[in-house]
Scaffold this motif. Structure first.
Motif, PDB file in Angstrom:
ATOM      1  N   ASP A  24      -9.488 -41.367   7.137  1.00 50.50           N
ATOM      2  CA  ASP A  24      -9.568 -40.349   6.089  1.00 50.50           C
ATOM      3  C   ASP A  24     -10.952 -39.747   5.930  1.00 50.50           C
ATOM      4  OD1 ASP A  24      -7.424 -41.293   3.302  1.00 50.50           O
ATOM      5  OD2 ASP A  24      -7.176 -39.944   5.012  1.00 50.50           O
ATOM      6  N   ILE A  25     -10.987 -38.451   5.739  1.00 45.95           N
ATOM      7  CA  ILE A  25     -12.256 -37.798   5.445  1.00 45.95           C
ATOM      8  C   ILE A  25     -12.680 -38.125   4.009  1.00 45.95           C
ATOM      9  CG2 ILE A  25     -13.320 -35.536   5.044  1.00 45.95           C
ATOM     10  CD1 ILE A  25     -11.734 -34.481   7.391  1.00 45.95           C
ATOM     11  N   ILE A  26     -11.651 -38.261   3.130  1.00 48.25           N
ATOM     12  CA  ILE A  26     -11.945 -38.586   1.732  1.00 48.25           C
ATOM     13  C   ILE A  26     -12.101 -40.099   1.608  1.00 48.25           C
ATOM     14  CG2 ILE A  26     -11.072 -38.494  -0.627  1.00 48.25           C
ATOM     15  CD1 ILE A  26      -9.363 -36.101   0.242  1.00 48.25           C
ATOM     16  N   MET A  48     -25.622 -36.265  -6.677  1.00 42.40           N
ATOM     17  CA  MET A  48     -24.942 -35.016  -6.352  1.00 42.40           C
ATOM     18  C   MET A  48     -25.663 -34.200  -5.308  1.00 42.40           C
ATOM     19  SD  MET A  48     -23.998 -33.762 -10.123  1.00 42.40           S
ATOM     20  CE  MET A  48     -25.307 -32.601  -9.820  1.00 42.40           C
ATOM     21  N   PHE A  78     -21.287 -34.834  -1.133  1.00 41.95           N
ATOM     22  CA  PHE A  78     -20.250 -33.959  -1.672  1.00 41.95           C
ATOM     23  C   PHE A  78     -19.258 -34.775  -2.482  1.00 41.95           C
ATOM     24  CE2 PHE A  78     -21.330 -29.971  -0.050  1.00 41.95           C
ATOM     25  CZ  PHE A  78     -21.621 -30.022   1.297  1.00 41.95           C
ATOM     26  N   PHE A  79     -19.366 -34.674  -3.811  1.00 44.76           N
ATOM     27  CA  PHE A  79     -18.414 -35.371  -4.656  1.00 44.76           C
ATOM     28  C   PHE A  79     -17.157 -34.536  -4.828  1.00 44.76           C
ATOM     29  CE2 PHE A  79     -20.026 -39.326  -6.228  1.00 44.76           C
ATOM     30  CZ  PHE A  79     -21.365 -39.272  -5.890  1.00 44.76           C
ATOM     31  N   LEU A  80     -16.027 -35.222  -5.100  1.00 41.06           N
ATOM     32  CA  LEU A  80     -14.747 -34.550  -5.281  1.00 41.06           C
ATOM     33  C   LEU A  80     -14.213 -34.885  -6.662  1.00 41.06           C
ATOM     34  CD1 LEU A  80     -13.333 -35.680  -1.844  1.00 41.06           C
ATOM     35  CD2 LEU A  80     -14.255 -33.423  -2.385  1.00 41.06           C
ATOM     36  N   ASP A  81     -13.406 -34.003  -7.196  1.00 39.76           N
ATOM     37  CA  ASP A  81     -12.799 -34.255  -8.504  1.00 39.76           C
ATOM     38  C   ASP A  81     -11.556 -35.103  -8.273  1.00 39.76           C
ATOM     39  OD1 ASP A  81     -11.636 -32.143 -11.247  1.00 39.76           O
ATOM     40  OD2 ASP A  81     -12.265 -34.252 -11.130  1.00 39.76           O
ATOM     41  N   LEU A  82     -11.800 -36.318  -7.823  1.00 40.74           N
ATOM     42  CA  LEU A  82     -10.698 -37.159  -7.382  1.00 40.74           C
ATOM     43  C   LEU A  82     -11.115 -38.607  -7.593  1.00 40.74           C
ATOM     44  CD1 LEU A  82      -8.107 -36.376  -5.843  1.00 40.74           C
ATOM     45  CD2 LEU A  82      -9.288 -36.933  -3.742  1.00 40.74           C
ATOM     46  N   LEU A 102     -16.659 -36.846   0.138  1.00 40.27           N
ATOM     47  CA  LEU A 102     -16.398 -36.591   1.556  1.00 40.27           C
ATOM     48  C   LEU A 102     -17.273 -37.618   2.270  1.00 40.27           C
ATOM     49  CD1 LEU A 102     -16.555 -32.692   2.009  1.00 40.27           C
ATOM     50  CD2 LEU A 102     -14.563 -34.154   1.678  1.00 40.27           C
ATOM     51  N   TYR A 106     -20.135 -35.892   6.360  1.00 35.06           N
ATOM     52  CA  TYR A 106     -20.564 -34.761   5.535  1.00 35.06           C
ATOM     53  C   TYR A 106     -21.783 -35.097   4.692  1.00 35.06           C
ATOM     54  CZ  TYR A 106     -15.973 -33.168   6.945  1.00 35.06           C
ATOM     55  OH  TYR A 106     -14.899 -32.801   7.706  1.00 35.06           O
TER      56      TYR A 106
END
Lengths: 477, 539
Positions: free
Chosen positions: A243-245, A266, A270-274, A314, A343
């Motif tokens: 997984d990339i995430i 930050m 690259f943070f994700l809203d997840l 990521l 990333y």
């Protein structure tokens, strides 16, 4: 001198009679097209056996609009002829061509307009443009220009050729030319019957370079990546992919990277809203951070925050995939690698891109040690074409001891290439891994730039299609 | 990484040998020589070795490494008789205080610069930009003990460093450069941290700025060190590093009493390590005596005790968290160049990953059909991914919360738009251009693979791309059917959906001129895209 083709010989034979001629005449006699004749003449010209003269002449042709005005007169002439000595503007505008005509009549000085009254002026002699319309061939250049501008005539180029034979050509014909038919491609009949032996086979010029064609290809960078994969597969490594995430838990915490480490901010990641929940044994990792768990470690101290570990990013490296693999397969031996995109939050410039390939490998087995890590590094870099490798102390948050390999590159000297170390016990102990884990990683894009002589990283991802097409599949170092 | 300036003359004086010898061996202790100048060198040290962020610290390490002096440096600490109280109200604000008195300092200009640079490097490496740890250095003779570290009213005033008139604490946060930089560390608290002396004179407003009153100059002979923060360990470590660095240059360290405890405590911590464990980990065969000798050259105290070594870890080595941290020092002292690098006997058989294998197969097929591979980015934006393709923006797309540019804000859900961009980058190159890409996409947070291809030239058309799509599916063993497509990226009547088991898994056709012109192109483009999850036997 290479042999003349049959067509060249035929042209010379015919031309010898005419001395000078045009393609039409020659084509009729040779039962060929004019274009073909010009081609043969060109070949003879190259050999000095004939002379091919090319003349370009310009002719003019009336457009449809031009044809109408030739019959009926230019709009301004038509309108001029239709009015009295003086007319009102209103009446004048009733004429269908008045819109075009008024402007031209004024320009040519044929009328005067005062207070809404149009008066004829002078006697409006026939202009050069009108003469040109009637007979373009005898027109002045200015008149032609004017008509071209008004789209009443078109310029056409006519190419004519004149072909003459030279003394050398004549001499050759006199000496006698063999005009037997030559065969190009053989037919099945000719081959199987043996008849081919009695045919005259046309000879082809081996010095004439062929048209370039290209095979379909994989990307040059991908070919380099596959070379590196092959090296590791040959050395007995199993490939992983994932997984990339990734959750922060696997990307950072499981690798013993403290929760306040700058790389987790930050700016760099690259943070994700997840959010992804931490795995079942997460307390073991928590304990490692807070107190070092059951090992001889002091841990980082402080309080470990579960919510922070559930934030997704990521992936910033493939090490998160490695530790997940080890967690699922803690029994030795394991030799695993991965070449994948990672990333980093970096703007695009000649040496940085926000995504790039990283290679990572690790070895987990009873009895492997730091000196074996150096052994793997030496072997791996040797197979990549770097014969001279040396080692220096380094620092990575999740390895101890750590090492930085340097390879010797002609023209650059010693270049740092990647990093390596033994996974800290704080990383492996939570998952019941008892053997040392030797790990190393390197930026593949960097190696690509070194090996392919590139100066701009962007060339790999925003590739020039000609570069892809031209890069030879068998790359020379 | 912290870059430290090492003046050669001073370094030679402290180490006791010439610069060439020192600089030659320096990298092998764990350092990167950035640049060498006439009279100094800029050297980068790792963030886990803040004890090397000063010339004195480096000299201490190099004396050991070069065999000039080994074992623990002895740091004698006598009580100064000075006390420091900590206000309980600071508990939720900035609770921890470290301090020391440093006497007989001789500070030339160079030394002051070195001190400031050490402070900054510590703030970065240990202090997380002053949040965790902030260090203040004061001329002790300008103030009167005992000292108090308290939570103060915001309207309290004093004259901050580099300014002339007194300002309130709030004014300092707004108007002083350091105030602006670090205001966020304290501005939300009801009271601000402050250090004052017996006469209520202000020494500093941690972590923001010191007072002009206690400014350290070349005349200063006695220093009061203050170190405040939110992490007790980090505060102690910073104090230890600074005190020992000063001690190395001849100053005397005296302790201060906080709450009945004398600080700093510069005594070493003790660890027992296993000789066998170290040998096994490193792949060497050292006996206890040799190993102890190596540790002493790294400035540890080390005494063999049977098959263990009793190690004294210096107070400035905060990086020693686990026994293996000590073993790394053994390896460094042993010399990385002296290891017998070799491969182990373990036998394993290699195996490629099924996803990589499948993508390799797809590459073989597409190259075999005459196309050239591209490797575009996976990060893109919604204009390229949807708008230019005449497609509706989708909810399934993954957004970055803090993109670095407008061009990279989402992860691609499809590869086709990236290929259109590739054609755009190559618009001035010769035709025909027939390119493909196989790689990762993310939809609904799932990572999986797709393949896409585009062909552009004057005769690019539906039958060409249908033939390619058909060949690709056949070669992959896909049992597929085709339906009329509604995909707005393609021309109506010239587009088909590839279906497997009744589900749409791909699309092909002639790209719509609206899309072509949106990518600044002009020639016909035929394209296809296929979701590789449809391939039988995948994973």
């Amino acid at each position: 001198m290479t042999e003349l083709t049959l067509n060249e010989k035929r042209l010379l034979t015919v031309l010898a009679h005419h001395k000078t001629s045009d393609p039409r005449t020659l084509a009729d006699e040779m039962d060929a097209t004019e274009d073909a004749v010009v081609q043969y003449a060109h070949l003879c010209d190259e050999r000095g056996l004939a002379v091919l003269n090319r003349n370009v002449s310009v002719t003019y042709r009336l457009t449809d609009e031009g044809k109408i005005y030739r019959e009926e007169g230019l709009p301004e002439r038509q309108v001029y002829n239709s009015i009295e000595e003086s007319t009102s503007m209103k009446d004048l505008q009733k004429h269908p061509l008045s819109k075009i005509a008024i402007g031209w009549m004024r320009k040519k000085g044929w009328i005067e307009i005062r207070a809404g009254v149009v008066t004829r002026s002078g006697d409006a002699p026939a202009g050069e443009d009108e003469k040109a319309l009637a007979d373009p061939a005898s027109a002045t250049p200015e008149a032609i220009k004017a008509l071209l501008k008004r789209n009443l005539i078109l310029e056409e180029e006519t190419v004519t050729h004149e072909i003459s034979i030279t003394p050398a050509g004549i001499a050759l014909v006199k000496a006698g030319l063999d005009l037997t038919e030559e065969t190009g491609t053989l037919t099945r009949e000719e081959i199987t019957s043996g008849a081919w032996k009695d045919l005259r086979l046309r000879k082809y010029d081996v010095h004439k370079v062929p048209k370039r064609i290209y095979p379909g290809k994989t990307h040059p960078y991908m070919r380099l990546i596959d070379e590196m994969r092959e090296i590791l597969l040959d050395m007995g490594f199993t490939e992983i992919y994932g997984d990339i995430i990734q959750s922060s838990f696997w990307n950072f915490d499981a690798l013993f990277q403290p929760q306040d480490h700058p790389a987790r901010e930050m700016q760099d990641t690259f943070f994700l809203d997840l959010h992804r929940p931490v795995p079942e044994d997460y307390e073991k990792v928590r304990d490692m951070h807070e107190s070092g768990g059951e090992t001889s470690s002091t841990g980082w101290g402080g309080v470990w925050n579960k919510a922070k570990a559930e934030e997704c990013v990521l992936r910033t490296h493939t090490t998160g995939l490695s530790i997940q693999h080890l967690a699922k397969n803690p029994k030795p031996p394991a030799k695993v690698f991965c070449v994948s995109r990672v990333y980093r939050r970096e703007a695009i410039d000649p040496t940085h891109t926000p995504e790039f390939e990283q290679l990572e490998g690790f070895v987990m087995d009873d009895g492997v040690s730091f000196r074996h890590l150096m052994g793997f590094l030496k072997e791996f870099y040797r197979r990549m074409g770097f014969k001279d490798v040396r080692f220096r102390p380094a620092y990575f948050p999740y390895t101890e001891p750590s090492v930085e390999p340097e390879v010797y590159v002609d023209g650059l000297g010693w270049v740092e290439l990647g990093g390596a170390g033994i996974f800290r016990e704080e990383v492996t102990a939570p998952w019941g891994i008892k053997c040392p884990v030797l790990a190393w990683g390197l930026g593949v894009s960097r190696v690509a730039m070194l090996k392919m002589g590139l100066t701009d990283l962007r060339q790999l991802y925003r590739s020039d299609v000609d570069w892809v097409r031209e890069s030879p599949i068998n790359r020379q170092e | 990484m912290a870059v430290i300036t090492l003046p050669y003359r001073y370094l030679e004086e402290l180490v006791g040998t010439d610069r060439e010898t020192i600089m030659k061996r320096l990298p092998m202790i764990g350092a990167d020589i950035e640049r060498e100048f006439e009279d100094h060198a800029d050297v980068e040290f790792f963030p886990d070795r803040p004890d090397l962020f000063s010339t004195a610290g480096v000299a201490r390490a190099m004396r050991g490494f070069l065999g000039i002096e080994g074992g623990l440096s002895d740091y004698e600490v006598k009580p100064s008789g000075i006390s420091f109280t900590v206000d309980k109200n600071l508990k939720d604000i900035r609770p921890f205080l470290g301090t020391a008195v440093i006497r007989n300092v001789s500070l030339g200009e160079e030394a002051i610069e070195s001190l400031m640079s050490l402070q900054e490097a510590l703030h970065w490496a240990v202090g997380r930009g002053r949040a965790k740890v902030a260090i203040g250095v004061h001329d002790l003779d300008a103030v009167t003990p005992p000292f108090r570290y308290l939570a103060s009213e915001k309207k309290r005033t004093f004259v901050p460093l580099d300014f002339e008139k007194a300002m309130t604490l709030d004014e300092i946060l707004k108007e002083h450069p350091k105030g602006c930089d670090y205001a966020r560390l304290v501005e939300d608290f009801p009271l601000y941290p402050l250090i004052v002396d017996a006469e209520d004179e202000v020494l500093s407003f941690p972590p923001i700025i010191n007072g002009e009153l206690t400014r350290v100059t070349t005349e200063t002979t006695n220093i009061l060190l203050d170190c405040t923060g939110t992490d007790e360990r980090a505060v102690r470590r910073a104090v230890n590093i600074i005190c020992t660095a000063f001690a190395e240059t001849g100053a005397t360290i005296e302790s201060v009493e906080i709450d009945g405890e004398q600080v700093p405590d510069l005594s070493p911590a003790e660890r027992r390590v296993s000789v066998k464990e170290c040998n096994t980990l490193l792949g060497v065969e050292l006996d206890a005596a040799s190993m102890a000798g190596l540790l002493r050259s790294m400035r540890f105290g080390a005494e063999p005790d049977g098959d263990e070594i009793i190690v004294q870890v210096p107070c400035y080595r905060g990086d020693i968290m686990h026994d293996w941290d000590i073993f790394e020092d053994v390896a460094i002292a042993y010399g990385y160049e002296n290891f017998d690098a070799g491969l182990p006997q373990s036998f394993t058989i290699g195996k490629p990953h099924p996803v990589m294998k499948l993508m390799g197969t797809v590459r073989t097929i597409m190259a075999g059909l005459g196309l050239h591979e591209m490797m575009p980015f996976t990060l893109t934006n919604e204009r390229v991914l949807f708008d230019r393709m005449q497609r509706e923006r989708s909810d399934a797309v993954l957004h970055l919360t803090h993109p670095i540019s407008e061009e990279q804000t989402v992860m691609r859900t499809d590869i086709l738009p990236m290929l259109m961009e590739a054609l755009q980058f190559n618009q001035h190159h010769e035709l025909p251009q027939k390119i493909f890409t196989v790689g990762d996409v993310i939809e609904n947070t799932e990572t999986f693979q797709k393949v896409a291809a585009v062909s552009t030239h004057t005769d690019a058309d539906f039958s060409e791309i249908y033939a390619i799509a058909d060949a690709l599916c056949r070669e992959l063993g896909l049992d597929y059917s085709v339906q009329e497509s509604e995909d707005p990226a393609f021309i109506d009547g010239r587009r088909g959906d590839i279906c497997v088991d009744g589900k749409k898994v791909g699309v092909f056709g002639e790209i719509s001129p609206d899309v072509i012109t949106a990518f600044e192109l002009g020639q016909p483009v035929a394209a296809l895209e296929l979701d590789l999850r449809a391939v039988p036997g995948r994973l």
